[in-house]
Structures are given as C-alpha cells and as structure tokens.
Design an enzyme around this catalytic site. Structure first.
Site, PDB file in Angstrom:
ATOM      1  N   SER A   1       0.860  -1.253   0.099  1.00  0.00           N
ATOM      2  CA  SER A   1       0.196  -0.085   0.036  1.00  0.00           C
ATOM      3  C   SER A   1       0.848   1.107  -0.093  1.00  0.00           C
ATOM      4  O   SER A   1       0.362   2.306  -0.279  1.00  0.00           O
ATOM      5  CB  SER A   1      -0.796   0.067   1.361  1.00  0.00           C
ATOM      6  OG  SER A   1      -1.628  -1.152   1.593  1.00  0.00           O
TER       7      SER A   1
ATOM      8  N   HIS B   1      -0.659  -2.292  -7.148  1.00  0.00           N
ATOM      9  CA  HIS B   1      -1.687  -2.074  -5.716  1.00  0.00           C
ATOM     10  C   HIS B   1      -3.412  -2.209  -5.983  1.00  0.00           C
ATOM     11  O   HIS B   1      -3.623  -1.423  -6.854  1.00  0.00           O
ATOM     12  CB  HIS B   1      -1.340  -0.538  -5.265  1.00  0.00           C
ATOM     13  CG  HIS B   1      -1.998  -0.483  -4.202  1.00  0.00           C
ATOM     14  ND1 HIS B   1      -2.394   1.021  -3.777  1.00  0.00           N
ATOM     15  CD2 HIS B   1      -2.384  -0.990  -3.109  1.00  0.00           C
ATOM     16  CE1 HIS B   1      -3.004   1.174  -2.707  1.00  0.00           C
ATOM     17  NE2 HIS B   1      -3.075  -0.343  -2.186  1.00  0.00           N
TER      18      HIS B   1
ATOM     19  N   GLU C   1      -3.354   0.299  -9.084  1.00  0.00           N
ATOM     20  CA  GLU C   1      -2.340   1.365  -9.324  1.00  0.00           C
ATOM     21  C   GLU C   1      -1.127   0.451  -9.697  1.00  0.00           C
ATOM     22  O   GLU C   1      -0.814  -0.763  -9.098  1.00  0.00           O
ATOM     23  CB  GLU C   1      -1.830   2.079  -8.019  1.00  0.00           C
ATOM     24  CG  GLU C   1      -2.522   3.314  -7.879  1.00  0.00           C
ATOM     25  CD  GLU C   1      -2.174   3.705  -6.531  1.00  0.00           C
ATOM     26  OE1 GLU C   1      -2.025   5.102  -6.458  1.00  0.00           O
ATOM     27  OE2 GLU C   1      -2.227   3.277  -5.409  1.00  0.00           O
TER      28      GLU C   1
ATOM     29  N   ASN D   1      -3.561   6.288  -1.827  1.00  0.00           N
ATOM     30  CA  ASN D   1      -3.255   6.166  -0.438  1.00  0.00           C
ATOM     31  C   ASN D   1      -2.608   7.501   0.036  1.00  0.00           C
ATOM     32  O   ASN D   1      -2.778   7.920   1.275  1.00  0.00           O
ATOM     33  CB  ASN D   1      -2.467   4.867   0.085  1.00  0.00           C
ATOM     34  CG  ASN D   1      -3.192   3.732   0.233  1.00  0.00           C
ATOM     35  OD1 ASN D   1      -4.605   3.761   0.142  1.00  0.00           O
ATOM     36  ND2 ASN D   1      -2.750   2.754   0.095  1.00  0.00           N
TER      37      ASN D   1
HETATM   38  N1  3HC Z   1     -16.905 -10.703  -5.575  1.00  0.00           N
HETATM   39  C1  3HC Z   1     -17.420 -10.077  -6.522  1.00  0.00           C
HETATM   40  N2  3HC Z   1     -18.477  -9.178  -6.354  1.00  0.00           N
HETATM   41  C2  3HC Z   1     -18.623  -8.771  -5.016  1.00  0.00           C
HETATM   42  C3  3HC Z   1     -17.900  -9.233  -4.068  1.00  0.00           C
HETATM   43  C4  3HC Z   1     -16.892 -10.291  -4.424  1.00  0.00           C
HETATM   44  N3  3HC Z   1     -16.378 -10.861  -3.282  1.00  0.00           N
HETATM   45  N4  3HC Z   1     -18.449  -8.746  -3.162  1.00  0.00           N
HETATM   46  C5  3HC Z   1     -19.369  -7.869  -3.268  1.00  0.00           C
HETATM   47  N5  3HC Z   1     -19.666  -7.840  -4.525  1.00  0.00           N
HETATM   48  C6  3HC Z   1     -20.360  -7.208  -5.387  1.00  0.00           C
HETATM   49  C7  3HC Z   1     -21.935  -7.347  -4.950  1.00  0.00           C
HETATM   50  O1  3HC Z   1     -22.491  -8.491  -5.730  1.00  0.00           O
HETATM   51  C8  3HC Z   1     -22.596  -6.205  -5.418  1.00  0.00           C
HETATM   52  O2  3HC Z   1     -23.006  -6.076  -6.846  1.00  0.00           O
HETATM   53  P1  3HC Z   1     -23.947  -5.181  -7.553  1.00  0.00           P
HETATM   54  O3  3HC Z   1     -23.759  -3.830  -7.132  1.00  0.00           O
HETATM   55  O4  3HC Z   1     -24.055  -5.502  -8.802  1.00  0.00           O
HETATM   56  O5  3HC Z   1     -25.382  -5.736  -6.831  1.00  0.00           O
HETATM   57  C9  3HC Z   1     -21.406  -5.229  -5.086  1.00  0.00           C
HETATM   58  O6  3HC Z   1     -20.441  -5.751  -5.165  1.00  0.00           O
HETATM   59  C10 3HC Z   1     -21.812  -4.297  -3.810  1.00  0.00           C
HETATM   60  O7  3HC Z   1     -21.825  -5.357  -2.748  1.00  0.00           O
HETATM   61  P2  3HC Z   1     -22.954  -5.080  -1.589  1.00  0.00           P
HETATM   62  O8  3HC Z   1     -24.254  -4.781  -2.187  1.00  0.00           O
HETATM   63  O9  3HC Z   1     -22.708  -6.244  -1.067  1.00  0.00           O
HETATM   64  O10 3HC Z   1     -22.367  -4.097  -0.777  1.00  0.00           O
HETATM   65  P3  3HC Z   1     -22.592  -2.346  -0.809  1.00  0.00           P
HETATM   66  O11 3HC Z   1     -23.343  -2.056  -1.965  1.00  0.00           O
HETATM   67  O12 3HC Z   1     -22.818  -1.867   0.599  1.00  0.00           O
HETATM   68  O13 3HC Z   1     -21.123  -2.076  -1.254  1.00  0.00           O
HETATM   69  C11 3HC Z   1     -18.811  -1.623  -1.021  1.00  0.00           C
HETATM   70  C12 3HC Z   1     -19.847  -2.500  -0.551  1.00  0.00           C
HETATM   71  C13 3HC Z   1     -18.422  -2.208  -2.614  1.00  0.00           C
HETATM   72  C14 3HC Z   1     -17.668  -2.303  -0.177  1.00  0.00           C
HETATM   73  C15 3HC Z   1     -18.745  -0.094  -0.851  1.00  0.00           C
HETATM   74  O14 3HC Z   1     -19.318   0.225   0.342  1.00  0.00           O
HETATM   75  C16 3HC Z   1     -17.517   0.732  -1.042  1.00  0.00           C
HETATM   76  O15 3HC Z   1     -17.230   0.851  -2.241  1.00  0.00           O
HETATM   77  N6  3HC Z   1     -16.889   1.013  -0.216  1.00  0.00           N
HETATM   78  C17 3HC Z   1     -15.762   1.791  -0.064  1.00  0.00           C
HETATM   79  C18 3HC Z   1     -14.588   0.729  -0.603  1.00  0.00           C
HETATM   80  C19 3HC Z   1     -13.066   1.395  -0.870  1.00  0.00           C
HETATM   81  O16 3HC Z   1     -12.953   2.667  -0.739  1.00  0.00           O
HETATM   82  N7  3HC Z   1     -12.268   0.507  -0.778  1.00  0.00           N
HETATM   83  C20 3HC Z   1     -10.871   1.024  -1.076  1.00  0.00           C
HETATM   84  C21 3HC Z   1     -10.082   0.911   0.334  1.00  0.00           C
HETATM   85  S1  3HC Z   1      -8.406   1.607   0.388  1.00  0.00           S
HETATM   86  C22 3HC Z   1      -7.460   0.215  -0.391  1.00  0.00           C
HETATM   87  O17 3HC Z   1      -8.148  -0.944  -0.464  1.00  0.00           O
HETATM   88  C23 3HC Z   1      -6.108   0.398  -0.459  1.00  0.00           C
HETATM   89  C24 3HC Z   1      -5.351   0.038   0.587  1.00  0.00           C
HETATM   90  O18 3HC Z   1      -4.029   0.039   0.227  1.00  0.00           O
HETATM   91  C25 3HC Z   1      -5.748   0.553   1.959  1.00  0.00           C
END
Ligand code: 3HC
Length: 289
Positions: free
Chosen positions: A117, A138, A150, A188
């Site tokens: 990260s 990333h 990334e 990040n």
């Molecule tokens: N495989 C495939 N698809 C999946 C899945 C998986 N394991 N898990 C969830 N999905 C799909 C679902 O089927 C759903 O699809 P649809 O929209 O077509 O129905 C979609 O993803 C959304 O899932 P949910 O309905 O269960 O959940 P939410 O609508 O509440 O969304 C979330 C959850 C996508 C996590 C959303 O809240 C979000 O985008 N949050 C922010 C995430 C973020 O910012 N991530 C980056 C973090 S920083 C990082 O990772 C970098 C690191 O270095 C720190």
C-alpha cells in the site's frame, strides 16, 4: 499471463486470487502454511457461493473459477508462474522474507509484484533477483468490485515489465493509474490523511462517529464514511501506511492521530477483529462512541 501465484491468503490475497481466476487464469495461493492457504480458498468459496445465491454468477462458472485456484504449501510450485504477486501484511521485513523465498523459484522472464500500500518499490526490488522484473501492483479492497489498480514501477523496473502488468491489470477489467515510486503512491497518499483527519476530528470531539461518517457519505457522496472505511481497511494497516508516509517524508502532516494509535494498541483493528470505530459483533455496524 496464464499462471499467477498469490502469496498471502488474507483479505487482499483472496480478493486478488478470486479476480484472477474469474478472468480465466490459473492461480496458486500460498500463505505461511497449507492450512492458511486452504482457509483462504474456503473464504473465496463463500464469496463466490454468495454471488451464485444472488444470481450474479452461474453455478458452473463458480465451479470452474474455484477449480482454477490451487492452495499450495510452499513456493516450489511457483516456478511455473508467469507472475508472482505478494499480498502479505504491510510490514517490510515480512515482505522482504517473502521476496527472498520466492526469488529462488522465480522463472526466467517471470515478474514479481508487490501489492504494498505504501512501501517504496525501488527499495523492495533489491530483495528480488532481478529489479527489472519487480513492480508495484496495488489493488483496492474489495478487489473483485473495485475498478482500479495502481501500477508503480521502481527505479530499475523495465518498460517491458510495466507494459506486461498494465496489460494484465486491464485483462482483469480494471482501469490503471500509473504512479511514480513516491510514498503512498497516488491514492493512499490522499486517502490516509483523510482517514487520519477524521480520527483527529473524533478525538477532539468535534463530532461523533456517526456524524463524521454521515458527513462524508452525504456531503461528499463517498460510499462509506472515513471511520467505517478505516475499519474496513484495518486500523493496523492504516497506521502502518501513515507511519511509512511519516517516516519516509518526515512531514508532520502524516503524524498518526493519537486515538488511532490507541485503538491499534487496544487490538481494536476494525471489522476483522469485530471492533474498531464500530462494533461488528452483532452483524450490522454499531458506533462505539
Ligand atoms: N466478488 C464479486 N462481487 C462482489 C464481491 C465479491 N467478493 N463482494 C461484493 N460484490 C459485489 C456485489 O455482488 C454487489 O454487486 P451489485 O452492485 O451488482 O449488486 C456489489 O459488489 C456491492 O456489494 P454489496 O451490495 O454487498 O455492498 P454495498 O453496496 O454496501 O457496497 C462496498 C460495499 C463495495 C464495499 C462499498 O461500500 C464501497 O465501495 N466502499 C468503499 C470501498 C473502498 O473505498 N475501498 C478502497 C479501500 S482503500 C484500499 O483498498 C487500498 C489499501 O491499500 C488501503
């Protein structure tokens, strides 16, 4: 790429393995031992079963996807991999040990990538046999859902390696942002100060957890507020990234909020431990203060 290996079967490693297998490639999944690697595959199976239950994936596609993922006990089978992706804990000494181990099996022409990260790619490339074939890749959590990867070439990374991983990332259906090897890369570097500031706002009692998150969800249209996102990423990971930013730049704007440090010291690491800024033990997140 036809054969990919992922080292680290946690949240990120399993997300990467699922996504790679979903796009028709074979994946070897390793962790400290076979039990952990198999537990990682079991988690992928749960996620894929949920997708089948929700009508997002056909049962035969799910079976084929899972059939392409092989948990492995050690790095030896990875000599057949075109690409080895390290997705272990964000601790440099752990990653270095992995690179040194995997270096012994890295095929001629194969690429080694780190899902770090924030740790400098150029420095880590020194622990691989050929820094020309070492690169940062990333991913974002949850990997199967998030649309970005990334790509971070180090100082010695060849253009051929960069082109190959960009093609790989696009083959996974992701958009690519190319970043120079600077602390925190692009996303990040922007995200962590925001999360850290949210913890300062909480620590100074400017607002409570729910209002801070609501403010960013509704006022900025973010899918999650910064405190819920911190829990989702893991508070220990957030602190590790901030410390890399702080130590490498020596810029006080990256100093971790004291409350974040306290939560990590308490073992309240977010969703994975059942408690962070929210309590997850009852299912739906409940703010803790
Ligand atoms: N495989 C495939 N698809 C999946 C899945 C998986 N394991 N898990 C969830 N999905 C799909 C679902 O089927 C759903 O699809 P649809 O929209 O077509 O129905 C979609 O993803 C959304 O899932 P949910 O309905 O269960 O959940 P939410 O609508 O509440 O969304 C979330 C959850 C996508 C996590 C959303 O809240 C979000 O985008 N949050 C922010 C995430 C973020 O910012 N991530 C980056 C973090 S920083 C990082 O990772 C970098 C690191 O270095 C720190």
């Amino acid at each position: 790429m036809r054969n990919v290996a992922v080292i680290g079967a946690g949240q990120m490693g399993t997300g990467i393995a699922q996504t790679v297998a979903w796009h028709g490639m074979k994946v070897m999944l390793a962790d400290v031992d076979l039990d952990r690697a198999e537990a990682g595959k079991a988690n992928i199976e749960k996620a894929v079963t949920r997708l089948v239950g929700r009508g997002k994936l056909e049962a035969d596609e799910a079976e084929a996807l899972l059939g392409r993922i092989t948990p492995v006990p050690d790095y030896a089978p990875m000599e057949a991999a075109d690409l080895i992706i390290e997705a272990a804990t964000e601790k440099e000494e752990i990653k270095q040990a992995i690179f040194e181990g995997a270096s012994r099996v890295l095929g001629q022409g194969a690429i080694m990538a780190s899902n770090t990260s924030s740790i400098p790619i150029t420095r880590m490339a020194n622990h691989s046999p050929d820094p020309k074939r070492f690169i940062g890749l990333h991913f974002f959590n949850p990997v199967p859902v998030m649309g970005l990867i990334e790509v971070i070439p180090g100082l010695a990374t060849s253009q051929e390696t960069t082109d190959a991983v960009i093609a790989f990332a696009r083959g996974l259906g992701k958009e690519v942002v190319l970043s120079q090897d600077e602390p925190g890369f692009v996303v990040n570097r922007i995200l962590l100060p925001m999360i850290n500031e949210a913890v300062f706002v909480l620590g100074q009692s400017t607002a409570g957890i729910e209002d801070i998150d609501k403010g960013c969800r509704l006022g900025l249209n973010h899918p999650m507020g910064p405190l819920q996102l911190a829990d989702f990423v893991g508070l220990d990971t957030c602190l590790d990234i901030l410390m890399v930013l702080y130590k490498t730049t020596r810029d006080s704007k990256y100093r971790p909020a004291p409350l974040l440090v306290k939560y990590v010291e308490a073992g309240w690491l977010g969703r994975k431990t059942g408690r962070g800024f929210y309590d997850y033990t009852g299912g739906a997140p409940v703010p803790t203060r």
